[in-house]
Write a protein that holds these residues in place. Structure first.
Motif, mmCIF file in Angstrom:
data_model
loop_
_atom_site.group_PDB
_atom_site.id
_atom_site.type_symbol
_atom_site.label_atom_id
_atom_site.label_comp_id
_atom_site.label_asym_id
_atom_site.label_seq_id
_atom_site.Cartn_x
_atom_site.Cartn_y
_atom_site.Cartn_z
ATOM 1 N N LEU A 198 0.825 -1.205 0.000
ATOM 2 C CA LEU A 198 0.000 0.000 0.000
ATOM 3 C C LEU A 198 0.864 1.262 0.000
ATOM 4 C CD1 LEU A 198 -2.781 -1.086 2.511
ATOM 5 C CD2 LEU A 198 -2.985 -0.855 0.026
ATOM 6 N N MET A 199 1.958 1.246 0.751
ATOM 7 C CA MET A 199 2.859 2.393 0.775
ATOM 8 C C MET A 199 3.521 2.584 -0.587
ATOM 9 S SD MET A 199 2.506 3.745 3.734
ATOM 10 C CE MET A 199 3.886 4.836 3.915
ATOM 11 N N GLY A 232 3.541 5.722 -3.605
ATOM 12 C CA GLY A 232 4.772 6.387 -4.002
ATOM 13 C C GLY A 232 5.838 6.473 -2.930
ATOM 14 N N VAL A 233 5.632 5.755 -1.814
ATOM 15 C CA VAL A 233 6.621 5.786 -0.738
ATOM 16 C C VAL A 233 7.612 4.670 -0.976
ATOM 17 C CG1 VAL A 233 6.959 5.576 1.766
ATOM 18 C CG2 VAL A 233 4.911 6.701 0.866
#
Length: 62
Positions: free
Chosen positions: A54-55, A59-60
């Motif tokens: 999910l991160m 874009g993390v």
């Protein structure tokens, strides 16, 4: 604050008896919570991978 007296073992403690929570007990309690919630069961460890995915989608970078 404890300096050299601190022995960080990365343990989780039960607030009721201040003893370390055993991995099997954590897994059993997690399974019960999932059943009560009505969600599809996933292993506790799978939450780590889900969170990372999910991160990444947001874009993390890991």
């Amino acid at each position: 604050m404890l300096g050299s007296e601190c022995n960080d073992l990365d343990l989780l403690f039960d607030p009721n008896n201040s003893k370390p929570i055993q991995p099997t007990e954590l897994a059993r309690n997690f399974r019960k919570l999932v059943e009560i919630s009505g969600f599809h069961y996933v292993r506790f460890h799978d939450l780590r991978h889900t969170h990372a995915t999910l991160m990444y989608q947001q874009g993390v970078h890991p």
